[in-house]
Design an enzyme around this catalytic site. Structure first.
Site, PDB file in Angstrom:
ATOM      1  N   GLY A  79      13.180 -52.308 -16.682  1.00  0.00           N
ATOM      2  CA  GLY A  79      13.821 -53.104 -17.709  1.00  0.00           C
ATOM      3  C   GLY A  79      13.107 -54.435 -17.879  1.00  0.00           C
TER       4      GLY A  79
ATOM      5  N   GLY B 223      14.475 -57.510 -18.474  1.00  0.00           N
ATOM      6  CA  GLY B 223      15.284 -58.705 -18.274  1.00  0.00           C
ATOM      7  C   GLY B 223      14.602 -59.707 -17.365  1.00  0.00           C
TER       8      GLY B 223
ATOM      9  N   GLU C  30      11.100 -47.491 -21.738  1.00  0.00           N
ATOM     10  CA  GLU C  30      11.466 -47.806 -23.120  1.00  0.00           C
ATOM     11  C   GLU C  30      10.601 -48.974 -23.590  1.00  0.00           C
ATOM     12  OE1 GLU C  30      15.599 -48.417 -25.437  1.00  0.00           O
ATOM     13  OE2 GLU C  30      15.024 -50.081 -24.137  1.00  0.00           O
TER      14      GLU C  30
ATOM     15  N   GLY D   3      17.863 -49.147 -22.478  1.00  0.00           N
ATOM     16  CA  GLY D   3      17.617 -47.842 -21.879  1.00  0.00           C
ATOM     17  C   GLY D   3      18.271 -47.639 -20.531  1.00  0.00           C
TER      18      GLY D   3
END
Length: 242
Positions: free
Chosen positions: A24, A26, A47, A147
């Site tokens: 991810g 973030g 993703e 995702g």
């Protein structure tokens, strides 16, 4: 230092050589790539392609050699916002990088075919059972699902690992609060059910949840909570689970 400690622990303890990753983008998980420079033959099936991925490809760390799907390729639906220009220029026209619609990259049926896939994603809060809230605090929305749900489930089905990372605390209205909580707040969105969470990582360590009872999960998560909140969390765990 908090993010560095979390990413360092994930890289050292949970990601082996030859692993295929979904990461991810973030503030915590997005910093992971710089901690993987000593690994060998990593792969990427994701993703959003996180910052630093192109550097690992350039340096021969991320070869995709052992990927079952798309061997030798970095597959995603786009690059993370604010990816440095030099990284974008390296990827531009480079056949190693393949972009597809997110309805394809986030298809759980596809994800589950990548044997041993490891997903690493962020959370706003995790309760003592391992339920993950990554989108809202109570009813107030901060972000979308992305995702995380698809890759958390897909990596589990692929026989891999679903890893959730978060700092142990946050500052809310000037007050420090624990992000390991007895339960998620009322009306909070559950992003990932506990059955699809193998590890939760804070700056205080790694909680291993797979195959454990609710009491055992609570003990694991309390151990990686901020020390200032562990006693309070333990009281709540005893009240709820005996």
């Amino acid at each position: 230092m908090t993010v560095e400690a979390i990413c360092g622990a994930v890289a050292r303890e949970l990601i082996p050589d030859r692993a295929t990753l979904q990461v991810g983008v973030g503030s915590t998980s997005g910093a992971l790539m710089s901690h993987l420079t000593k690994h060998h033959d990593l792969g990427m099936q994701t993703e959003i392609i996180p910052w630093g991925t192109t550097n690992l490809v350039r340096d021969g760390v991320m070869t995709g050699k052992y990927k079952k799907l798309f061997p030798g390729l970095v597959v995603g639906s786009g690059f993370a916002v604010a990816t440095p220009r030099d990284q974008l220029e390296y990827a531009n026209g480079n056949p190693t990088f393949q972009l597809y619609d997110f309805n394809f990259t986030d298809d759980i049926r596809l994800i589950a075919r990548e044997d041993g896939l490891i997903s690493v994603n962020n959370a706003l809060a995790v309760d003592l059972t391992g339920q993950v809230g990554s989108e809202s605090i109570g009813p107030r929305m901060y972000t979308g699902t992305g995702g995380q749900t698809a890759f958390g489930i897909g990596s589990t089905m692929a026989g891999g690992k679903s890893i959730v990372v978060l700092p142990s605390t946050a500052i809310v209205k000037g007050e420090r609060v624990s992000r390991i909580t007895p339960s998620l707040l009322p009306a909070a969105v559950f992003t990932l059910p506990r059955t699809f969470v193998h590890h939760v990582v804070t700056e205080f360590g790694i909680a291993t949840l797979k195959g454990k009872s609710l009491r055992e999960r609570a003990r694991e998560l309390i151990a990686i909570a901020h020390p200032d909140f562990r006693a309070e969390l333990a009281i709540e765990a005893r009240r709820m689970y005996g």
